[in-house]
Design a protein around this motif. Structure first.
Motif, PDB file in Angstrom:
ATOM      1  N   GLY A  16      -7.249  18.153  17.599  1.00  0.00           N
ATOM      2  CA  GLY A  16      -7.907  17.745  16.370  1.00  0.00           C
ATOM      3  C   GLY A  16      -7.138  16.689  15.606  1.00  0.00           C
ATOM      4  O   GLY A  16      -6.104  16.186  16.068  1.00  0.00           O
ATOM      5  N   SER A  17      -7.647  16.371  14.419  1.00  0.00           N
ATOM      6  CA  SER A  17      -7.065  15.325  13.588  1.00  0.00           C
ATOM      7  C   SER A  17      -6.886  15.803  12.156  1.00  0.00           C
ATOM      8  O   SER A  17      -7.611  16.683  11.682  1.00  0.00           O
ATOM      9  N   LEU A  18      -5.904  15.216  11.495  1.00  0.00           N
ATOM     10  CA  LEU A  18      -5.679  15.409  10.064  1.00  0.00           C
ATOM     11  C   LEU A  18      -5.189  14.091   9.492  1.00  0.00           C
ATOM     12  O   LEU A  18      -4.543  13.306  10.198  1.00  0.00           O
ATOM     13  N   LYS A  19      -5.471  13.872   8.207  1.00  0.00           N
ATOM     14  CA  LYS A  19      -4.925  12.711   7.514  1.00  0.00           C
ATOM     15  C   LYS A  19      -4.164  13.191   6.302  1.00  0.00           C
ATOM     16  O   LYS A  19      -4.725  13.799   5.391  1.00  0.00           O
ATOM     17  N   LEU A  20      -2.866  12.925   6.298  1.00  0.00           N
ATOM     18  CA  LEU A  20      -2.013  13.267   5.172  1.00  0.00           C
ATOM     19  C   LEU A  20      -1.977  12.113   4.173  1.00  0.00           C
ATOM     20  O   LEU A  20      -2.039  10.942   4.569  1.00  0.00           O
ATOM     21  N   SER A  21      -1.867  12.469   2.910  1.00  0.00           N
ATOM     22  CA  SER A  21      -1.707  11.482   1.851  1.00  0.00           C
ATOM     23  C   SER A  21      -0.454  11.797   1.057  1.00  0.00           C
ATOM     24  O   SER A  21      -0.036  12.961   0.969  1.00  0.00           O
ATOM     25  N   CYS A  22       0.121  10.773   0.486  1.00  0.00           N
ATOM     26  CA  CYS A  22       1.291  10.926  -0.371  1.00  0.00           C
ATOM     27  C   CYS A  22       1.065  10.036  -1.584  1.00  0.00           C
ATOM     28  O   CYS A  22       1.117   8.800  -1.472  1.00  0.00           O
ATOM     29  N   ALA A  23       0.808  10.661  -2.717  1.00  0.00           N
ATOM     30  CA  ALA A  23       0.547   9.922  -3.948  1.00  0.00           C
ATOM     31  C   ALA A  23       1.845   9.726  -4.712  1.00  0.00           C
ATOM     32  O   ALA A  23       2.605  10.680  -4.919  1.00  0.00           O
ATOM     33  N   ALA A  24       2.091   8.490  -5.117  1.00  0.00           N
ATOM     34  CA  ALA A  24       3.315   8.161  -5.842  1.00  0.00           C
ATOM     35  C   ALA A  24       3.012   7.889  -7.303  1.00  0.00           C
ATOM     36  O   ALA A  24       2.017   7.252  -7.637  1.00  0.00           O
ATOM     37  N   SER A  25       3.887   8.365  -8.156  1.00  0.00           N
ATOM     38  CA  SER A  25       3.745   8.082  -9.580  1.00  0.00           C
ATOM     39  C   SER A  25       4.417   6.759  -9.910  1.00  0.00           C
ATOM     40  O   SER A  25       5.220   6.247  -9.134  1.00  0.00           O
ATOM     41  N   GLY A  26       4.139   6.241 -11.056  1.00  0.00           N
ATOM     42  CA  GLY A  26       4.794   5.012 -11.491  1.00  0.00           C
ATOM     43  C   GLY A  26       4.179   3.768 -10.899  1.00  0.00           C
ATOM     44  O   GLY A  26       3.287   3.823 -10.058  1.00  0.00           O
ATOM     45  N   ARG A  27       4.689   2.621 -11.325  1.00  0.00           N
ATOM     46  CA  ARG A  27       4.137   1.345 -10.900  1.00  0.00           C
ATOM     47  C   ARG A  27       5.035   0.629  -9.905  1.00  0.00           C
ATOM     48  O   ARG A  27       4.840  -0.541  -9.625  1.00  0.00           O
ATOM     49  N   THR A  28       6.005   1.359  -9.339  1.00  0.00           N
ATOM     50  CA  THR A  28       6.972   0.713  -8.470  1.00  0.00           C
ATOM     51  C   THR A  28       6.776   1.035  -7.003  1.00  0.00           C
ATOM     52  O   THR A  28       7.608   0.717  -6.185  1.00  0.00           O
ATOM     53  N   PHE A  29       5.648   1.664  -6.659  1.00  0.00           N
ATOM     54  CA  PHE A  29       5.423   2.094  -5.269  1.00  0.00           C
ATOM     55  C   PHE A  29       5.590   0.934  -4.300  1.00  0.00           C
ATOM     56  O   PHE A  29       6.203   1.083  -3.241  1.00  0.00           O
ATOM     57  N   SER A  30       5.073  -0.233  -4.641  1.00  0.00           N
ATOM     58  CA  SER A  30       5.095  -1.370  -3.724  1.00  0.00           C
ATOM     59  C   SER A  30       6.496  -1.929  -3.489  1.00  0.00           C
ATOM     60  O   SER A  30       6.689  -2.762  -2.602  1.00  0.00           O
ATOM     61  N   THR A  31       7.459  -1.492  -4.268  1.00  0.00           N
ATOM     62  CA  THR A  31       8.825  -1.994  -4.089  1.00  0.00           C
ATOM     63  C   THR A  31       9.640  -1.142  -3.127  1.00  0.00           C
ATOM     64  O   THR A  31      10.790  -1.463  -2.837  1.00  0.00           O
ATOM     65  N   TYR A  32       9.040  -0.073  -2.615  1.00  0.00           N
ATOM     66  CA  TYR A  32       9.758   0.841  -1.739  1.00  0.00           C
ATOM     67  C   TYR A  32       9.179   0.857  -0.326  1.00  0.00           C
ATOM     68  O   TYR A  32       7.958   0.847  -0.141  1.00  0.00           O
ATOM     69  N   SER A  33      10.063   0.889   0.635  1.00  0.00           N
ATOM     70  CA  SER A  33       9.664   1.265   1.979  1.00  0.00           C
ATOM     71  C   SER A  33       9.383   2.758   1.965  1.00  0.00           C
ATOM     72  O   SER A  33       9.978   3.509   1.180  1.00  0.00           O
TER      73      SER A  33
END
Length: 122
Positions: A16-33
């Motif tokens: 089967g399949s699953l899709k995990l999500s990880c929600a980040a707080s703040g406005r700096t998500f795009s600055t992190y690997s």
């Protein structure tokens, strides 16, 4: 400071399949690997996949290549892990992590989520 919250785990049959999500707080998500790691019962935490800040570079463990896909949506500050063809040995707690390097080394990630359980039945 970045807070990470995983979701999407659950019980699924082998294949089967699953899709995990990880929600980040703040406005700096795009600055992190970002990366996904997992820890199975009685095992050490292991690398699953990583993605660069703009999503242009990805890497994954040999054990999940061709089955798992890491992606991100910087506009939504969310990291994803699409898991297909799941196997019982994929059973683990899955963690997302954020850091300054696109790497498989857990020690180089600064921020961690609390984890989400994935159980694959045979």
């Amino acid at each position: 400071q970045v807070q990470l919250v995983e979701s999407g785990g659950g019980l699924v049959q082998a294949g089967g399949s699953l899709k995990l999500s990880c929600a980040a707080s703040g406005r700096t998500f795009s600055t992190y690997s970002m990366g996904w790691f997992r820890q199975g019962p009685g095992k050490e935490r292991e690398f699953v996949a990583t993605i660069s800040r703009n999503g242009g570079i990805t890497n994954s463990a040999d054990s999940v290549k061709g089955r798992f896909t890491i992606s991100r949506d910087n506009a939504k500050s969310t990291l994803y892990l699409q898991m297909n063809s799941l196997k019982p040995e994929d059973t683990a707690v899955y963690y997302c992590a954020g850091g300054l390097s696109t790497t498989s080394s857990a020690s180089l990630y600064r921020y961690w989520g609390q984890g989400t359980q994935v159980t694959v039945s045979s």
